[in-house]
Design an enzyme around this catalytic site. Structure first.
Site, PDB file in Angstrom:
ATOM      1  N   HIS A   1       1.562   4.490  -2.959  1.00  0.00           N
ATOM      2  CA  HIS A   1       1.697   5.947  -2.940  1.00  0.00           C
ATOM      3  C   HIS A   1       2.947   6.388  -3.702  1.00  0.00           C
ATOM      4  CE1 HIS A   1      -1.684   6.709  -0.397  1.00  0.00           C
ATOM      5  NE2 HIS A   1      -1.202   6.035   0.626  1.00  0.00           N
TER       6      HIS A   1
ATOM      7  N   HIS B   1       3.093   8.861  -6.919  1.00  0.00           N
ATOM      8  CA  HIS B   1       3.995  10.004  -7.028  1.00  0.00           C
ATOM      9  C   HIS B   1       4.788   9.939  -8.326  1.00  0.00           C
ATOM     10  CE1 HIS B   1       7.406  12.561  -5.044  1.00  0.00           C
ATOM     11  NE2 HIS B   1       6.640  13.278  -5.835  1.00  0.00           N
TER      12      HIS B   1
ATOM     13  N   HIS C   1       0.832  -1.209   0.000  1.00  0.00           N
ATOM     14  CA  HIS C   1       0.000   0.000   0.000  1.00  0.00           C
ATOM     15  C   HIS C   1       0.866   1.259   0.000  1.00  0.00           C
ATOM     16  CE1 HIS C   1      -3.333   2.724   1.062  1.00  0.00           C
ATOM     17  NE2 HIS C   1      -2.446   3.294   1.867  1.00  0.00           N
ATOM     18  N   GLU C   2       1.864   1.306   0.860  1.00  0.00           N
ATOM     19  CA  GLU C   2       2.721   2.488   0.918  1.00  0.00           C
ATOM     20  C   GLU C   2       3.507   2.660  -0.383  1.00  0.00           C
ATOM     21  OE1 GLU C   2       2.124   4.566   3.052  1.00  0.00           O
ATOM     22  OE2 GLU C   2       0.993   3.285   4.420  1.00  0.00           O
TER      23      GLU C   2
END
Length: 232
Positions: free
Chosen positions: A102, A106, A98-99
């Site tokens: 991100h 980006h 999940h991280e």
């Protein structure tokens, strides 16, 4: 109406938030005890997902605490809590991916993430001053209500509300990217994948509660404003 309505709304949302938070913690505790068949740790999974997406300028580091995992776009780091970083569990896989979702957002210039990042300076101002300005506008601090000051406080609070709403697609998109990648690579499969999806579902619900709470509070403040105008 005073602030009684606010306390009722805040109380209800607090209870709902506590329920979701407790469910999230229990889910992660449960899935943290389920080892991955691949044996990959959160760090290994994060590094692989970054490589698979052609991202080589993001570092995966360990950060203290529990459920403190986050991606920092300022220094391009995926920060994984100690348990996630070093553990080969379903929960660790879900959080790490999940991280990294991100980080992929980006790298791909995902529009909602860019919009949310641009809002941060305004949100910092809003979170610092909106409540006190609203109290002044309601006459709680100055002794007399002032609809104009109240409206200014509401406008500042609305910035925070918009931020919580914008956060929803950002978080759901990161989870969708994570789950799609985990499944395509076979890192989670079958029951493991269902558990990873369940963990991320409860994590996302914390953001839903925050958004609903903020919207309800904003509507209440607007009601107070229109009531104060009708009395003038």
């Amino acid at each position: 109406m005073g602030l009684m309505g606010y306390y009722v709304i805040a109380g209800i949302m607090f209870l709902v938030g506590m329920y979701v938070s407790n469910r999230l913690k229990s889910k992660f505790e449960e899935y943290s005890r389920v080892p991955l068949r691949s044996g990959m740790t959160g760090r290994e999974i994060a590094e692989k997902m970054l490589r698979d997406n052609g991202i080589y300028d993001v570092k995966v580091i360990s950060t203290p605490g529990q459920l403190t995992d986050h991606y920092n776009p300022a220094n391009k780091t995926v920060n994984l809590s100690e348990d996630v970083y070093a553990t080969d569990s379903v929960a660790a896989a879900a959080v790490a991916a999940h991280e990294c979702g991100h980080a992929v957002q980006h790298a791909r210039s995902y529009s909602m993430l860019q919009f949310r990042s641009k809002m941060v300076p305004l949100v910092n101002i809003s979170s610092r001053f909106s409540q006190i300005i609203i109290l002044v506008g309601l006459g709680m601090l100055a002794g007399r209500a002032n609809p104009t000051i109240l409206l200014l406080g509401i406008a500042l609070f609305a910035i925070t509300t918009i931020f919580t709403i914008v956060t929803l697609p950002v978080e759901y998109d990161a989870s969708n990217r994570a789950l799609k990648w985990l499944e395509s690579t076979g890192i989670t499969a079958g029951r493991e994948h269902e558990q990873a999806a369940d963990a991320l579902k409860w994590a996302a619900r914390t953001y839903v509660v925050a958004a609903v709470s903020s919207i309800a509070t904003l509507l209440y403040y607007l009601l107070l404003f229109f009531n104060s105008r009708s009395r003038d």
